[in-house]
Scaffold this motif. Structure first.
Motif, PDB file in Angstrom:
ATOM      1  N   MET A  73       1.363  -8.335 -29.414  1.00 47.11           N
ATOM      2  CA  MET A  73       2.022  -7.316 -28.536  1.00 47.11           C
ATOM      3  C   MET A  73       2.872  -8.147 -27.424  1.00 47.11           C
ATOM      4  N   ILE A  74       2.296  -9.155 -26.773  1.00 47.94           N
ATOM      5  CA  ILE A  74       3.270 -10.065 -25.836  1.00 47.94           C
ATOM      6  C   ILE A  74       4.306 -10.796 -26.435  1.00 47.94           C
ATOM      7  N   ILE A  75       4.185 -11.264 -27.761  1.00 44.02           N
ATOM      8  CA  ILE A  75       5.036 -12.122 -28.438  1.00 44.02           C
ATOM      9  C   ILE A  75       6.381 -11.017 -28.382  1.00 44.02           C
ATOM     10  N   ALA A  76       6.140  -9.953 -28.733  1.00 42.28           N
ATOM     11  CA  ALA A  76       7.391  -8.977 -29.134  1.00 42.28           C
ATOM     12  C   ALA A  76       8.117  -8.620 -27.923  1.00 42.28           C
ATOM     13  N   ALA A  77       7.089  -8.402 -26.850  1.00 43.61           N
ATOM     14  CA  ALA A  77       7.624  -8.093 -25.396  1.00 43.61           C
ATOM     15  C   ALA A  77       8.607  -9.404 -25.023  1.00 43.61           C
ATOM     16  N   GLU A  78       8.013 -10.545 -25.186  1.00 45.49           N
ATOM     17  CA  GLU A  78       8.716 -11.719 -24.776  1.00 45.49           C
ATOM     18  C   GLU A  78       9.942 -12.036 -25.238  1.00 45.49           C
ATOM     19  N   LEU A  79      10.049 -11.508 -26.769  1.00 44.03           N
ATOM     20  CA  LEU A  79      11.179 -11.807 -27.649  1.00 44.03           C
ATOM     21  C   LEU A  79      12.259 -10.528 -26.979  1.00 44.03           C
TER      22      LEU A  79
END
Length: 351
Positions: A73-79
């Motif tokens: 979920m963090i990967i998607a948020a950071e991108l």
């Protein structure tokens, strides 16, 4: 299993998923622990953003409850990209995967939990999708079948697995970044607990956080679950403040001892020591002795007992270590020559 048995289970079920979602960190700099993975992942994401391209596909392996879904979920948020979530067991046919891939938008993050449990036809389709952003849709059967190529938008796959060894090599090799999630130490779990306590509005002094952390089996999910149970106890019986004594009393009530062992863990050790002289004893025999299914003993209790050095798995069966005798407050038996060591038993069926 009863609710007490599940209090230290690393899996999340039912309503707990909603509670977990409220406690999850939303950005990489909020994520506690896994320092090396966080730094490596930060470089991968920053590089992708500078190139304005989707990052390499990411595979995360490790035991349940260590933060694999949270990092996805963090990967998607950071991108700044949308996130699509699914699970390996839900993808039974290649068509199921094709339906998901064909509707992805450019740059979208696809998260597949328990990716090692995908069907083989779906795995083979995923190879081409990850490498060439294309899939072949087979129409018809037998000699008259036709493969229709279908282009899909560039995307980032994030796979999570608790059993990396079950992933076929061709699939594993297509991930550009592979991260192994380690168990947390007590100080890291204390940070997790303090953050969760703030979000829950719970007063948690350092000594209370330490007491819960050291019983949490190195797993943030378990730490947060124990925190909620201790919070309930504190609100009813000690004015809402989680002191060390309050945490210890609450966790004793829920049958979680000072090393994080629960009722099932102690039942396994007790049977192994008292009934079978410390082993070796087969899994099925041991499971019958504690009134559980062999799979429950093998999957729920054994990994933690082995990691704590309390139990060993040998070709002849399960064997208790000297640490197990000490933990249960029992004397290691002597062999025929008067030396410490488990006596031979009749229960050494290999399983």
């Amino acid at each position: 299993m009863s609710g007490r048995d599940e209090i230290v289970s690393p899996d999340a079920e039912g309503d707990e998923r909603a509670v977990e979602a409220a406690l999850r960190p939303k950005r990489l700099d909020e994520f506690v622990g896994q320092a090396r993975v966080r730094e490596q992942l930060s470089l991968v994401l920053q590089s992708a953003l500078r190139r304005n391209r989707p990052p390499d596909h990411v595979l995360m392996s490790g035991s349940p409850g260590l933060g694999k879904t949270t990092l996805a979920m963090i990967i998607a948020a950071e991108l700044g990209a949308p996130l699509r979530l699914t699970a390996g067991p839900a993808i039974e046919r290649a068509g199921d995967l094709a339906a998901i891939l064909s509707t992805l938008s450019e740059g979208e993050v696809l998260f597949i939990d328990e990716i090692h449990r995908m069907s083989r036809p779906a795995e083979e389709m995923l190879y081409m999708a990850m490498e060439d952003f294309r899939v072949d849709i087979v129409v018809g059967k037998g000699p008259g079948a036709t493969a229709i190529p279908l282009d899909i938008a560039p995307f980032t796959l994030v796979g999570a697995t608790t059993r990396a060894g079950l992933l076929p090599a061709p699939l594993r090799d297509r991930f550009g970044f592979v991260a192994h999630m380690e168990f947390y130490d007590v100080s890291e779990l204390e940070q997790v607990l303090r953050r969760s306590a703030r979000l829950l509005g719970v007063e948690l002094p350092d000594e209370g956080a330490h007491e819960i952390a050291r019983r949490s089996r190195g797993t943030p999910r378990i730490a947060n679950r124990l925190l909620r149970r201790v919070r309930d106890y504190a609100e009813v019986r000690s004015g809402g403040v989680i002191t060390r004594e309050t945490a210890a009393d609450a966790l004793s009530l829920y049958e979680v001892d000072g090393e994080g062992l629960d009722r099932l863990d102690r039942a396994v050790l007790d049977a192994l020591l008292r009934k079978f002289g410390g082993g070796p004893v087969g899994l099925s025999t041991l499971a019958i002795a504690v009134g559980e299914e062999p799979e429950t003993v093998e999957v729920v209790a054994e990994p933690f007992l082995v990691r704590q050095g309390l139990l060993a798995r040998t070709p002849r069966g399960r064997v208790a270590t000297a640490a197990a005798w000490a933990h249960m407050g029992m004397q290691v038996p002597l062999d025929a020559l008067g030396r410490p060591g488990s006596p031979p038993t009749l229960f050494d069926d290999p399983e």
